[in-house]
Design an enzyme around this catalytic site. Structure first.
Site, mmCIF file in Angstrom:
data_model
loop_
_atom_site.group_PDB
_atom_site.id
_atom_site.type_symbol
_atom_site.label_atom_id
_atom_site.label_comp_id
_atom_site.label_asym_id
_atom_site.label_seq_id
_atom_site.Cartn_x
_atom_site.Cartn_y
_atom_site.Cartn_z
ATOM 1 N N THR A 127 0.830 -1.202 0.000
ATOM 2 C CA THR A 127 0.000 0.000 0.000
ATOM 3 C C THR A 127 0.871 1.261 0.000
ATOM 4 O OG1 THR A 127 -1.410 1.317 1.470
ATOM 5 C CG2 THR A 127 -0.161 -0.411 2.517
ATOM 6 N N ASP A 128 0.328 2.354 -0.528
ATOM 7 C CA ASP A 128 1.052 3.631 -0.490
ATOM 8 C C ASP A 128 1.165 4.148 0.946
ATOM 9 O OD1 ASP A 128 -1.609 4.382 -0.107
ATOM 10 O OD2 ASP A 128 -1.542 6.068 -1.515
ATOM 11 N N GLU A 129 0.379 3.546 1.862
ATOM 12 C CA GLU A 129 0.417 4.027 3.249
ATOM 13 C C GLU A 129 1.768 3.764 3.918
ATOM 14 O OE1 GLU A 129 -3.072 3.556 5.687
ATOM 15 O OE2 GLU A 129 -4.326 3.247 3.921
ATOM 16 N N TYR A 155 -1.261 -0.482 11.243
ATOM 17 C CA TYR A 155 -1.548 -1.155 9.962
ATOM 18 C C TYR A 155 -0.420 -0.910 8.970
ATOM 19 C CZ TYR A 155 -3.248 -1.493 5.140
ATOM 20 O OH TYR A 155 -3.354 -1.765 3.788
ATOM 21 N N LYS A 159 2.442 -3.398 7.211
ATOM 22 C CA LYS A 159 2.610 -3.580 5.755
ATOM 23 C C LYS A 159 4.045 -3.217 5.352
ATOM 24 C CE LYS A 159 -0.138 -4.559 3.065
ATOM 25 N NZ LYS A 159 -0.590 -5.879 2.559
HETATM 26 P P1 NAD Z 1 -9.978 -6.842 2.844
HETATM 27 O O1 NAD Z 1 -9.905 -6.566 4.298
HETATM 28 O O2 NAD Z 1 -11.214 -6.535 2.093
HETATM 29 O O3 NAD Z 1 -9.663 -8.386 2.581
HETATM 30 C C1 NAD Z 1 -8.643 -9.079 3.242
HETATM 31 C C2 NAD Z 1 -8.919 -10.570 3.101
HETATM 32 O O4 NAD Z 1 -7.838 -11.267 3.731
HETATM 33 C C3 NAD Z 1 -10.209 -11.026 3.790
HETATM 34 O O5 NAD Z 1 -10.943 -11.864 2.919
HETATM 35 C C4 NAD Z 1 -9.718 -11.805 5.004
HETATM 36 O O6 NAD Z 1 -10.576 -12.861 5.398
HETATM 37 C C5 NAD Z 1 -8.384 -12.329 4.505
HETATM 38 N N1 NAD Z 1 -7.468 -12.641 5.617
HETATM 39 C C6 NAD Z 1 -7.213 -11.867 6.704
HETATM 40 N N2 NAD Z 1 -6.334 -12.485 7.499
HETATM 41 C C7 NAD Z 1 -6.009 -13.662 6.896
HETATM 42 C C8 NAD Z 1 -5.137 -14.734 7.223
HETATM 43 N N3 NAD Z 1 -4.408 -14.716 8.347
HETATM 44 N N4 NAD Z 1 -5.050 -15.772 6.363
HETATM 45 C C9 NAD Z 1 -5.793 -15.810 5.225
HETATM 46 N N5 NAD Z 1 -6.643 -14.839 4.888
HETATM 47 C C10 NAD Z 1 -6.746 -13.760 5.698
HETATM 48 O O7 NAD Z 1 -8.718 -6.094 2.213
HETATM 49 P P2 NAD Z 1 -8.564 -5.437 0.773
HETATM 50 O O8 NAD Z 1 -9.015 -4.046 0.843
HETATM 51 O O9 NAD Z 1 -9.093 -6.369 -0.241
HETATM 52 O O10 NAD Z 1 -6.973 -5.405 0.677
HETATM 53 C C11 NAD Z 1 -6.245 -6.491 0.100
HETATM 54 C C12 NAD Z 1 -4.775 -6.161 0.134
HETATM 55 O O11 NAD Z 1 -4.534 -4.960 -0.589
HETATM 56 C C13 NAD Z 1 -4.243 -5.916 1.546
HETATM 57 O O12 NAD Z 1 -2.982 -6.513 1.640
HETATM 58 C C14 NAD Z 1 -4.140 -4.397 1.650
HETATM 59 O O13 NAD Z 1 -3.110 -4.036 2.516
HETATM 60 C C15 NAD Z 1 -3.824 -4.037 0.218
HETATM 61 N N6 NAD Z 1 -4.256 -2.691 -0.209
HETATM 62 C C16 NAD Z 1 -5.557 -2.294 -0.035
HETATM 63 C C17 NAD Z 1 -5.956 -1.045 -0.493
HETATM 64 C C18 NAD Z 1 -7.382 -0.575 -0.355
HETATM 65 O O14 NAD Z 1 -7.668 0.571 -0.684
HETATM 66 N N7 NAD Z 1 -8.310 -1.402 0.061
HETATM 67 C C19 NAD Z 1 -5.029 -0.191 -1.108
HETATM 68 C C20 NAD Z 1 -3.713 -0.648 -1.271
HETATM 69 C C21 NAD Z 1 -3.341 -1.903 -0.825
#
Ligand code: NAD
Length: 319
Positions: A127-129, A155, A159
């Site tokens: 993430t950009d965070e 968080y 990451k």
């Molecule tokens: P989300 O919270 O919607 O989904 C996360 C998924 O991971 C869920 O289905 C959860 O059940 C699963 N999970 C959690 N812990 C787990 C474990 N120990 N083992 C297996 N599965 C597990 O998150 P998202 O928004 O879809 O983000 C996905 C990825 O993208 C993350 O790594 C996040 O850091 C990154 N990201 C998200 C954004 C955003 O805007 N949402 C932006 C940049 C990066």
């Protein structure tokens, strides 16, 4: 060419969109989805994939070494893409521990399995965070891939730690890795705790919409399909050991987002309720994605107006 891909966290927002995207685009690829099914998961996100013989779901925890070993023993993965994470900043402030277990230990367990079973590519969805925030009044400043890591919340610290581990496995063990650092995603399948679905949900129900601080915090919003196409480019053409920033050059303040959604739903501004700011709340995120644009010929396609209207429609139909 056939490929066997492991997607972790595929029942969440971005992972589920990615699985549907990949199965549609590469009909000869197999996708295994490992997800622990935390509160943020929703298997309904994958209804479209369920009947596809190239798709398999396995419930499990990426931080569980024996479970991961068993899966890797049975499946020969060509590519592993790690989406699985605890992803909500507010939860990381109230209870950071699980963020360390899933986001750091979970990544290390996957890296070890990739090393042991000689997986061709490990891709970390970051993430950009991890870069921390920028000032609101200097629009020229953007984070690039060489910017310092300076996370603000538990968080983003978890990451950032995972990113450093991934880089260390490349340097120490020559593990073929790539990392993408994307800005804020919006689109279908996002859990209601996050800003855009939260606003839509509250507005539909005529409930008050809580807005942190003065609402001026700025995020670069990218449609989740654009994030999926960027990861697609990176896992196929990205250079091993490299980090790619992924953004849409679409900076919008939180208050503007609320106003756009209220206008689209024909709801009054009076629904907005300013609440005490989140501790350590990042002011502005803005990233420079010229590296992926130049090197991998990727660019974001969605314009925000179209994307947000489609997203609102999706939530109205799938509430
Ligand atoms: P989300 O919270 O919607 O989904 C996360 C998924 O991971 C869920 O289905 C959860 O059940 C699963 N999970 C959690 N812990 C787990 C474990 N120990 N083992 C297996 N599965 C597990 O998150 P998202 O928004 O879809 O983000 C996905 C990825 O993208 C993350 O790594 C996040 O850091 C990154 N990201 C998200 C954004 C955003 O805007 N949402 C932006 C940049 C990066």
């Amino acid at each position: 060419m056939k490929k066997n891909i492991l997607v972790t966290g595929g029942a969440g927002f971005i992972g589920s969109n990615f699985i549907i995207y990949i199965l549609k685009k590469y009909q000869q690829y197999k996708v295994v989805n490992i997800d622990k099914l935390t509160y943020a998961a929703n298997l309904k996100n994958l209804d479209e994939a369920k009947a596809n013989p190239n798709y398999k779901f396995i419930k499990g925890d990426i931080a569980d070494e024996n479970f991961i070993k068993d899966v890797f023993e049975k499946e020969k993965f060509d590519i592993v893409i790690n989406f699985a994470a605890e992803s909500h900043v507010d939860n990381s402030i109230s209870d950071p521990r699980i963020f360390m277990i899933t986001n750091i230990i979970g990544t290390q367990v996957l890296l070890d399995a990739c090393k042991k079973y000689k997986v061709g590519r490990f891709h970390q969805v970051s993430t950009d965070e991890v870069y921390g925030d920028l000032e609101l009044d200097n629009k020229e400043l953007l984070f690039n891939e060489n910017s310092n890591i300076n996370p603000s919340s538990p968080y983003s610290a978890s990451k950032a730690s995972a990113d450093l581990l991934v880089k260390s496995y490349y340097r120490t063990y020559n593990l073929p890795v790539t990392i993408s650092r994307c800005s804020n995603n919006y689109g279908p399948h996002q859990f209601k705790e996050k800003l855009i679905p939260l606003i839509i949900d509250k507005a539909i129900k005529n409930n008050k919409i809580p807005l942190y601080g003065n609402g001026l915090n700025v995020r670069d919003w990218i449609h989740v399909y654009d994030h999926c196409s960027a990861i697609d480019k990176i896992i196929h053409n990205g250079k091993i050991g490299e980090i790619y920033n992924v953004g849409a050059r679409n900076e919008i303040s939180n208050i503007d987002i609320v106003e756009i959604i209220l206008k689209e739903l024909n709801k009054p501004q009076a629904l907005i309720e300013y609440v005490k700011d989140r501790p350590g709340h990042d002011l502005r995120y803005a990233i420079d994605s010229s590296k992926i644009e130049k090197e991998l010929n990727w660019k974001s396609e969605y314009d925000f107006k179209t994307g947000i209207v489609e997203t609102i429609k999706w939530y109205l139909e799938n509430n």
